[in-house]
Scaffold this motif. Structure first.
Motif, short mmCIF file in Angstrom:
data_model
loop_
_atom_site.label_atom_id
_atom_site.label_comp_id
_atom_site.label_asym_id
_atom_site.label_seq_id
_atom_site.Cartn_x
_atom_site.Cartn_y
_atom_site.Cartn_z
N PHE A 115 0.68 -0.96 -0.17
CA PHE A 115 -0.21 -0.12 0.28
C PHE A 115 0.38 1.11 0.01
CE2 PHE A 115 -3.30 -2.84 2.00
CZ PHE A 115 -4.47 -2.52 0.51
N GLU A 116 2.04 1.22 0.86
CA GLU A 116 3.06 2.23 0.67
C GLU A 116 3.51 2.62 -0.51
OE1 GLU A 116 5.95 2.31 3.55
OE2 GLU A 116 4.43 1.56 5.52
N SER A 117 3.97 1.30 -0.96
CA SER A 117 4.20 1.57 -3.02
C SER A 117 3.33 1.97 -3.73
CB SER A 117 5.07 -0.04 -3.05
OG SER A 117 6.14 -0.18 -1.72
N GLN A 118 2.37 1.67 -3.36
CA GLN A 118 0.88 2.41 -4.06
C GLN A 118 0.99 3.87 -4.62
OE1 GLN A 118 -1.03 0.26 -6.49
NE2 GLN A 118 -0.73 2.43 -7.27
N VAL A 119 1.03 3.98 -3.06
CA VAL A 119 0.57 5.52 -2.90
C VAL A 119 2.39 6.71 -3.57
CG1 VAL A 119 0.98 8.04 -0.55
CG2 VAL A 119 -0.41 5.64 -0.75
N VAL A 120 3.12 5.58 -3.15
CA VAL A 120 4.76 6.13 -3.79
C VAL A 120 4.09 6.84 -4.79
CG1 VAL A 120 6.97 5.72 -4.20
CG2 VAL A 120 6.13 5.46 -2.32
N THR A 121 3.86 5.33 -5.95
CA THR A 121 3.12 5.44 -7.37
C THR A 121 2.28 6.59 -7.83
OG1 THR A 121 3.85 2.87 -7.17
CG2 THR A 121 3.25 4.15 -9.46
N TRP A 122 1.72 6.61 -7.23
CA TRP A 122 0.89 7.71 -7.62
C TRP A 122 1.30 8.49 -7.09
CZ3 TRP A 122 -3.79 4.64 -4.53
CH2 TRP A 122 -4.54 3.93 -5.15
#
Length: 134
Positions: free
Chosen positions: A21-28
Motif C-alpha cells: 500500500f505504501e508503494s502504491q501511494v509512492v507510485t501515484w
C-alpha cells in the motif's frame, strides 16, 4: 511462468501487504509529479513517505485497517500524538477503498469524518481526493 513454492509466514505476509500500500501511494504521487522520499527507518518519526513540490514538504503515514465497504464508520486511533505528520492515508485491507485524513489531535475519530476524503483504489480517484485535501 515462475511460481512461489514456499509458504510465506503470516506476519511477514501482512507486512508485505502493508508495504505494498505504501508503494502504491509512492507510485501515484510520483505519477502526479511530486518528489517522493522514503525513510530508511520510520519507527520513531512515524513517517512512511515524505513528499515535496520543491518548496514545501509533507509527512505522510500510511495505515491499513480491517474493514469492508459497509463498515466505513469505524473509529481510528491517533497513533502519532506528539509527532508532526501532515496526513494519514488509510487503506481497507479487504476493500478497494481508502481515506485521506489530515493529522488530528483527538485520541479517536470516525474514519468517515467530514475532514477525511474517501477514494476508490484507483490512481485518478486517489489524486482527486489528495488534491482536495492538500
Amino acid at each position: 511462468m515462475p511460481r512461489r513454492l514456499t509458504q510465506t509466514p503470516e506476519k511477514t505476509h501482512a507486512t508485505m501487504k502493508n508495504i505494498a500500500f505504501e508503494s502504491q501511494v509512492v507510485t501515484w504521487l510520483l505519477h502526479d509529479g511530486w518528489q517522493v522520499f522514503t525513510p530508511v527507518l520510520d519507527n520513531w518519526h512515524k513517517t512512511d513517505i515524505l513528499i515535496s513540490d520543491g518548496q514545501k514538504y509533507y509527512r505522510i503515514q500510511v495505515k491499513t485497517i480491517t474493514a469492508t465497504k459497509g463498515k466505513k464508520n469505524i473509529e481510528i486511533e491517533n497513533h502519532w500524538k506528539d509527532i508532526h505528520i501532515d496526513y494519514v492515508i488509510y487503506f481497507a485491507r479487504e476493500g478497494e477503498w481508502g481515506y485521506i485524513a489530515p493529522a488530528f489531535s483527538e485520541e479517536k475519530r470516525l474514519l468517515k469524518h467530514d475532514e477525511h476524503k474517501f477514494f476508490e483504489l484507483k490512481r485518478k480517484e486517489f489524486l482527486t481526493a489528495f488534491h482536495t485535501i492538500a
